[in-house]
Design an enzyme around this catalytic site. Sequence first.
Site, PDB file in Angstrom:
ATOM      1  N   MET A  17       0.854  -1.185   0.000  1.00  4.46           N
ATOM      2  CA  MET A  17       0.000   0.000   0.000  1.00  4.46           C
ATOM      3  C   MET A  17       0.890   1.234   0.000  1.00  4.46           C
ATOM      4  SD  MET A  17      -3.340  -0.861   2.327  1.00  4.46           S
ATOM      5  CE  MET A  17      -4.084   0.723   1.970  1.00  4.46           C
ATOM      6  N   PHE A  18       0.416   2.281  -0.612  1.00  2.30           N
ATOM      7  CA  PHE A  18       1.098   3.577  -0.709  1.00  2.30           C
ATOM      8  C   PHE A  18       2.349   3.535  -1.582  1.00  2.30           C
ATOM      9  CE2 PHE A  18      -0.930   3.146   3.473  1.00  2.30           C
ATOM     10  CZ  PHE A  18      -1.954   4.063   3.311  1.00  2.30           C
ATOM     11  N   GLY A  20       2.089   3.475  -4.960  1.00  2.00           N
ATOM     12  CA  GLY A  20       1.753   4.140  -6.215  1.00  2.00           C
ATOM     13  C   GLY A  20       1.153   3.243  -7.274  1.00  2.00           C
ATOM     14  N   SER A  22      -2.130   2.342  -7.929  1.00  2.00           N
ATOM     15  CA  SER A  22      -3.279   2.955  -8.618  1.00  2.00           C
ATOM     16  C   SER A  22      -2.834   4.155  -9.435  1.00  2.00           C
ATOM     17  CB  SER A  22      -4.351   3.372  -7.604  1.00  2.00           C
ATOM     18  OG  SER A  22      -4.890   2.239  -6.966  1.00  2.00           O
ATOM     19  N   ASP A  88      -8.194  -2.372 -11.239  1.00  2.00           N
ATOM     20  CA  ASP A  88      -7.511  -1.964 -10.011  1.00  2.00           C
ATOM     21  C   ASP A  88      -7.951  -2.852  -8.847  1.00  2.00           C
ATOM     22  OD1 ASP A  88      -5.657  -0.218  -8.754  1.00  2.00           O
ATOM     23  OD2 ASP A  88      -7.304   0.900  -7.839  1.00  2.00           O
ATOM     24  N   GLU A  89      -7.119  -2.891  -7.815  1.00  2.00           N
ATOM     25  CA  GLU A  89      -7.392  -3.685  -6.608  1.00  2.00           C
ATOM     26  C   GLU A  89      -7.735  -5.128  -6.966  1.00  2.00           C
ATOM     27  OE1 GLU A  89      -6.554  -2.562  -3.819  1.00  2.00           O
ATOM     28  OE2 GLU A  89      -6.671  -0.379  -3.984  1.00  2.00           O
ATOM     29  N   GLN A  91      -6.499  -7.872  -6.207  1.00  2.00           N
ATOM     30  CA  GLN A  91      -6.434  -8.878  -5.143  1.00  2.00           C
ATOM     31  C   GLN A  91      -7.803  -9.156  -4.521  1.00  2.00           C
ATOM     32  OE1 GLN A  91      -5.176  -5.786  -4.734  1.00  2.00           O
ATOM     33  NE2 GLN A  91      -6.131  -4.976  -2.886  1.00  2.00           N
ATOM     34  N   CYS A 148      11.444   3.544   9.370  1.00  2.00           N
ATOM     35  CA  CYS A 148      12.877   3.820   9.208  1.00  2.00           C
ATOM     36  C   CYS A 148      13.246   4.528   7.912  1.00  2.00           C
ATOM     37  CB  CYS A 148      13.679   2.528   9.330  1.00  2.00           C
ATOM     38  SG  CYS A 148      13.502   1.423   7.905  1.00  2.00           S
ATOM     39  N   CYS A 186      10.936  -3.749   9.710  1.00  2.00           N
ATOM     40  CA  CYS A 186      10.015  -3.017  10.589  1.00  2.00           C
ATOM     41  C   CYS A 186       8.599  -3.585  10.557  1.00  2.00           C
ATOM     42  CB  CYS A 186       9.988  -1.531  10.204  1.00  2.00           C
ATOM     43  SG  CYS A 186      11.570  -0.689  10.456  1.00  2.00           S
TER      44      CYS A 186
END
Length: 194
Positions: A17-18, A20, A22, A88-89, A91, A148, A186
Amino acid sequence: MYLINQNGWIEVICGSMFSGKSEELIRRVRRTQFAKQNAIVFKPCIDNRYSEEDVVSHNGMKVKAVPVSASKDIFKYVTEDMNVIAIDEVQFFDEDIVEVVQILANRGYRVIVAGLDQDFRGLPFGQVPQLMAIAEYVTKLQAVCSVCGSPASRTQRLINDEPAAFDDPIILVGASESYEPRCRHCHAVPTKQR
């Protein structure tokens, strides 16, 4: 990248996620429109975070989309004059999405799909691994780890600002209120063996 003599192929855009995904799908669709190609975009009905009838990136880019409940519903909207089918999406679609994408590519369409390749536990997500295996092109994007600053390949689900447990439900539609990008080191999933 797109020097294929035959029409019809599959492109997969994946990552956390985040990262990029889409945004990249929207960029590719817009390029096809500049080239005077006919494109149609689909999204699963379950994805209603920002809009019911648009694919919207986290930074606000958007393109009109047809929401569908089942993979095979895509066939109802595809016409012969179309060149590009974007999803899109991916999954969140049922297991038939692999067959649907194969059929569309075999019929001569350029098929672009975007989705998470891993769930919040760091495991392969839905049909994305199978789509990656059959695609002519795979683009794996990374975000920036919110802890991080390293390249982030995983999605951390948070519940009350704490990592979600391994046995929590896999699907929870959300955005920055529920998820953040993390690197391998992380990323934390309580009760999961490392």
